[in-house]
Design an enzyme around this catalytic site. Structure first.
Site, PDB file in Angstrom:
ATOM      1  N   LYS A 155       0.879  -1.179   0.000  1.00 44.47           N
ATOM      2  CA  LYS A 155       0.000   0.000   0.000  1.00 44.47           C
ATOM      3  C   LYS A 155       0.919   1.233   0.000  1.00 44.47           C
ATOM      4  O   LYS A 155       1.157   1.851   1.040  1.00 44.47           O
ATOM      5  CB  LYS A 155      -0.906  -0.050   1.243  1.00 44.47           C
ATOM      6  CG  LYS A 155      -2.322   0.400   0.969  1.00 44.47           C
ATOM      7  CD  LYS A 155      -3.219   0.050   2.112  1.00 44.47           C
ATOM      8  CE  LYS A 155      -4.349   1.049   2.306  1.00 44.47           C
ATOM      9  NZ  LYS A 155      -5.163   1.347   1.167  1.00 44.47           N
TER      10      LYS A 155
HETATM   11  N1  PMP Z   1      -7.407  -2.229  -3.203  1.00 48.46           N
HETATM   12  C1  PMP Z   1      -6.875  -1.015  -2.973  1.00 48.46           C
HETATM   13  C2  PMP Z   1      -6.071  -0.361  -4.053  1.00 48.46           C
HETATM   14  C3  PMP Z   1      -7.099  -0.380  -1.737  1.00 48.46           C
HETATM   15  O1  PMP Z   1      -6.573   0.822  -1.509  1.00 48.46           O
HETATM   16  C4  PMP Z   1      -7.874  -1.029  -0.752  1.00 48.46           C
HETATM   17  C5  PMP Z   1      -8.148  -0.345   0.557  1.00 48.46           C
HETATM   18  N2  PMP Z   1      -7.139  -0.584   1.490  1.00 48.46           N
HETATM   19  C6  PMP Z   1      -8.370  -2.300  -1.023  1.00 48.46           C
HETATM   20  C7  PMP Z   1      -8.131  -2.873  -2.266  1.00 48.46           C
HETATM   21  C8  PMP Z   1      -9.145  -3.072   0.014  1.00 48.46           C
HETATM   22  O2  PMP Z   1      -8.273  -3.537   1.012  1.00 48.46           O
HETATM   23  P1  PMP Z   1      -8.771  -3.778   2.511  1.00 48.46           P
HETATM   24  O3  PMP Z   1      -9.917  -4.703   2.420  1.00 48.46           O
HETATM   25  O4  PMP Z   1      -7.607  -4.387   3.197  1.00 48.46           O
HETATM   26  O5  PMP Z   1      -9.139  -2.456   3.054  1.00 48.46           O
END
Ligand code: PMP
Length: 311
Positions: A155
């Site tokens: 991320k």
């Molecule tokens: N894809 C991206 C690009 C994101 O930024 C997020 C949000 N964190 C997600 C998917 C979903 O991830 P999560 O379920 O861990 O929040």
């Protein structure tokens, strides 16, 4: 209103959590972050943070990709977060943002030999996507960042330019969200959320090698679908036109929670209303995150400790 942040080693008033314009991460995008939610349960008088350790494991892994040296572990990150939330004293849903960043003040693009810092802040938070019950979606003209460009499973702050390009194009063209394709034209995910579709009762989602962020909600949905709803879940490549003819589709993510997709490029999905599988998963998800499913309390960390009873 946000009052505090963890910044340079302690929790302090948010106004004191400021960085220089020369900061490496601001200039080069060399930060990495997480996004967690706290859910208020009025009956329990408790704020529950959802899957805190899983979020922090991914956060530390994102840092690893960027050669970060923070010298904190998941437990310490969780402790700081709980202390911060107690100080804020939320009695409503909130969002928590841990952010690691290359903190050096100076010129020079690189990852190694640059000082890393950690900040955590939070804010009261409701919906991320207003149209959670039925989003109008397009396919982005942008492509998803590739593992060999900016690793999508990290991320990484800089890669959110990709997300921002995707989101703004969609919204300014009259849609609520977009789906984005990989370089070879398969469905990857949304601008900041993973995606699932339903075909003939089977739940299908793009595999982790399609440049998706390895979402905690994605993992949660797979688990609940298999264990609680008895559904078959398949991780495989998805063609663009398969989504046009899907019976149902939905986004999932910490921010978006579970958001039904009503139409894709002007083609209504199924009945055009939220389908039964999306509805069932969404209802269950909200019960789990809010502490209404005894079986899944292990995924929740209570923020407030009970007042000690006098002996
Ligand atoms: N894809 C991206 C690009 C994101 O930024 C997020 C949000 N964190 C997600 C998917 C979903 O991830 P999560 O379920 O861990 O929040």
């Amino acid at each position: 209103m946000t009052q505090y942040a963890y910044f340079e080693g302690s929790i302090r008033p948010i106004d004191e959590a400021r960085i220089s314009v020369m900061t490496h991460a601001l200039n080069y995008g060399t930060g990495w972050f997480g996004g967690l939610r706290g859910y208020w349960n009025a009956e329990h008088e408790q704020l529950y943070v959802f899957r805190i350790r899983d979020h922090y494991r991914r956060f530390l892994n994102s840092g690893k990709i960027l050669m970060a040296k923070l010298n904190v572990d998941e437990d310490t990150l969780a402790e700081i977060t709980l202390e911060l939330l107690r100080r804020e004293g939320y009695r409503e849903d909130c969002y928590i943002r841990p952010l690691g960043y290359k903190a050096e003040e100076g010129i020079g693009v690189r990852l190694h030999g640059v000082r890393d810092e950690l900040t955590i802040f939070s804010t009261a938070f409701g919906r991320y996507l207003q149209a959670e019950e039925g989003a109008k979606v397009c396919f982005s003209s942008w492509r998803r960042v590739d593992d060999n460009m900016i690793p999508a499973r990290g991320k990484v702050s800089g890669s959110y330019v990709n997300s921002a390009l995707i989101k703004s194009e969609a919204v300014l063209n009259g849609f609520d969200e977009a789906l984005v394709l990989t370089q070879d034209g398969h469905v990857s995910e949304g601008s900041a959320e993973n995606v699932f579709m339903v075909r003939d009762g089977v739940l299908i989602t793009p595999p982790v090698h399609t440049n998706v962020l390895e979402g905690i909600t994605r993992r949660t949905v797979i688990h609940l679908a298999q264990q609680e709803l008895g559904l078959q879940v398949v991780e495989r490549d998805i063609d663009r036109s398969e989504v046009y003819i899907a019976d149902e589709a939905f986004f999932c993510g910490t921010g978006v929670q579970i958001a039904s997709i009503a139409s894709v490029e002007h083609r209504p999905l199924g009945s055009g209303h939220m389908g039964p599988i999306t509805q069932a998963l969404r209802n269950l998800y909200f019960r789990v995150v809010r502490g209404q499913e005894e079986k899944y309390m292990d995924w929740l960390t209570p923020v407030y400790v009970a007042e000690r009873q006098p002996a």
